[in-house]
Design an enzyme around this catalytic site. Sequence first.
Site, PDB file in Angstrom:
ATOM      1  N   GLU A  45       0.841  -1.198   0.000  1.00  0.00           N
ATOM      2  CA  GLU A  45       0.000   0.000   0.000  1.00  0.00           C
ATOM      3  C   GLU A  45       0.879   1.253   0.000  1.00  0.00           C
ATOM      4  OE1 GLU A  45      -2.046   0.161   3.736  1.00  0.00           O
ATOM      5  OE2 GLU A  45      -2.716   2.237   3.442  1.00  0.00           O
ATOM      6  N   ASP A  70      -0.964  -1.097   6.000  1.00  0.00           N
ATOM      7  CA  ASP A  70      -0.838  -0.564   7.358  1.00  0.00           C
ATOM      8  C   ASP A  70      -1.700  -1.370   8.314  1.00  0.00           C
ATOM      9  OD1 ASP A  70       0.798   1.405   6.437  1.00  0.00           O
ATOM     10  OD2 ASP A  70      -0.760   2.960   6.361  1.00  0.00           O
ATOM     11  N   ASP A 100      -3.938  -0.701  10.323  1.00  0.00           N
ATOM     12  CA  ASP A 100      -5.064   0.083  10.841  1.00  0.00           C
ATOM     13  C   ASP A 100      -6.306  -0.227  10.014  1.00  0.00           C
ATOM     14  OD1 ASP A 100      -4.656   1.319   8.443  1.00  0.00           O
ATOM     15  OD2 ASP A 100      -4.019   3.245   9.274  1.00  0.00           O
ATOM     16  N   ASP A 156      -7.934   1.433   7.702  1.00  0.00           N
ATOM     17  CA  ASP A 156      -7.792   1.652   6.265  1.00  0.00           C
ATOM     18  C   ASP A 156      -6.985   0.535   5.611  1.00  0.00           C
ATOM     19  OD1 ASP A 156      -9.269   3.887   6.195  1.00  0.00           O
ATOM     20  OD2 ASP A 156      -7.582   5.301   6.046  1.00  0.00           O
TER      21      ASP A 156
END
Length: 642
Positions: free
Chosen positions: A430, A503, A505, A507
């Site tokens: 990403e 990541d 998290d 998202d």
Amino acid sequence: MVDNSKENYGGDQIQILEGLEAVRKRPGMYIGSTSSRGLHHLVYEIVDNSVDEALAGFCNTIDVQINSDNSITVKDNGRGIPVQINTKTGRPAVEVVFTVLHAGGKFGGGAYKVSGGLHGVGASVVNALSTWLEVKVYNGGNIYFQRYERGKIMNDLKVIGQCDPEVTGTEVTFLPDPEIFEDTVYDYNILKTRLRETAFLTKGIKIILRDDREEKIEKTFHYEGGIKEFVTYLNKGKTPLYDSVIYCEGTHNDVYVEVSLQHNDGYTENVYSFVNNIVTPEGGTHLEGFRRALTKTFNDYARSKKLLKDTEQNLSGEDIREGLTAIISVKIGEPQFEGQTKQKLGNSEARAAVENTVSEQLTYFLEQNPSVARTICEKSILAQRAREAARKARDLTRKTKSALEDNGLPGKLADCSDKNPANCEIYIVEGDSAGGSAKTARDRATQAILPLRGKILNVEKARIDRVLGNEEIKAMITAFGTGIYDDFDISKLRYHKIIIMTDADVDGAHIATLLLTFIYRFMPDLIKQGYVYLATPPLYQIAKNKKVWYAYSDEELNSILTEIGRDGNNKIQRYKGLGEMDADQLWETTMDPKTRILKKIMIDDTMQSEIDLTFTTLMGDQVEPRREFIEANAKFVQNLDI
Ligand code: TSJ
């Protein structure tokens, strides 16, 4: 399976095949597995008997309760399992049901029997695999009772009380045996999903699920509309193309057919088929009959109304099924299952029954509802054009290789030098900055890096021509090397590990889900054959006296702090994204095969349709179901290489 052809059932009509010891010796043979799946299967085996009683017309309510000790109680208001003496054995029929393998009767006069469908087992198997099991039968004003422990009879059937003679039914409580099951804790959500499905498939039945373990939860599933409401439920969070759910019902050659369908404005097909309430992930004759009827009926309609001109091609089945949500449910006396996993219906009479029922009633519906008919035809015609455009786009990329380098690979790909796919991995990363660190950090021989920019396209919400026009998706398809759909060829796979690195998290989880959805829809075999992984970046760095530790969860952070002592010398850094790590840290924590944690994405064939349902819910417009998926998906992920 047992077949008692005599319609009238007493204590006698029970065939006796085998003893119970075999079940405890090889539980997997009878319930598929001793994992959580098998544990939950016990409940379905019992509930299916009550559903049979409901299908026979003698029961309308089933109560399922998870008790505080993780035992399960299932209670119905049917006729009660017969208590008369079975002449072959000289024992009460109810005792035979619980102590003799494969014992059972043809439930009700010529009714369909759902129990025993999946593994051909029933109450006696549940009994054999339970620490204890108790049955109560309410019949003729008496309450009969018997208890068993690990399948052994603890007392002769006895009357333990009286009840209103109007009240009849069966109540079974069992405690799964920890000697057999790896895990004996029931998951409320798993039972909820399956019981809801059972209620949808048996219209009018009321199934109540209670959880008495912590805060008490109770949920009732009761759908007078049956599979019509199932389709409404599946289309929730999507935008239906028209208001009505189309419903067809009929019986041909002793096959009872029900079909319900509604289109939404999306592009994926969500069609689920069932035989005797059991899902058939591989379809079979009933599904073929449905598809034929749908294709023919809509083409006939479109031609007769001049929505398709004489010179234009027929709509393909795929075009008509774009955005279609449908349930096909057949009930059949003697289902024949085929294929490797025995999940594909083989009875040819089911094909004809579904085809006739749907052709006839759908034709009628379209004539009665011209605006709905026109809406569906117009969407199908658009799908036909998009498919044609996509084919051209694909041909074009094959010929021009626009975004590709001389070697035929995407420009953004930092490929590895080793050419043996078995040694090679590709990291889908990403963001360009994390992609940069990963390129620096990697082992160039075996690790390729493909950075992707931002959110990737949600393939559930885009038509095929747009999907194939998307740069990130094109880059992945060319990098993997396998092609997609009919062109898919696993032998051309260029990396044996496809690793998604995002990541840690929300998202990041969302991007990972979008990537998985893309792979699942276009190259499902990559997942099924275990080539797809998630990388696990750490959540924290802990530094003390020039030493460094990494924690991948809050628990791990705590245990590290306990170990090294909680004092002012600890520096704890919470990583918010991959970008906060330098190349060395990224290598050490997330990419070095010696120290990293990879999670393998798992889908076994029997879970297929559950997963389809999950993906469908996930990718709809609603935010809530999506979060549910991210949590649920963790179940398909197994830790590896720790
Ligand atoms: F399988 C089981 F034994 F575990 C079980 C069976 C568990 C539960 C909760 C319910 C049942 C069950 C069985 N509910 N209803 C029945 N019905 C019969 O067994 C039955 C009753 C009467 C007659 C008849 O012909 O008079 C026939 C049957 C099969």
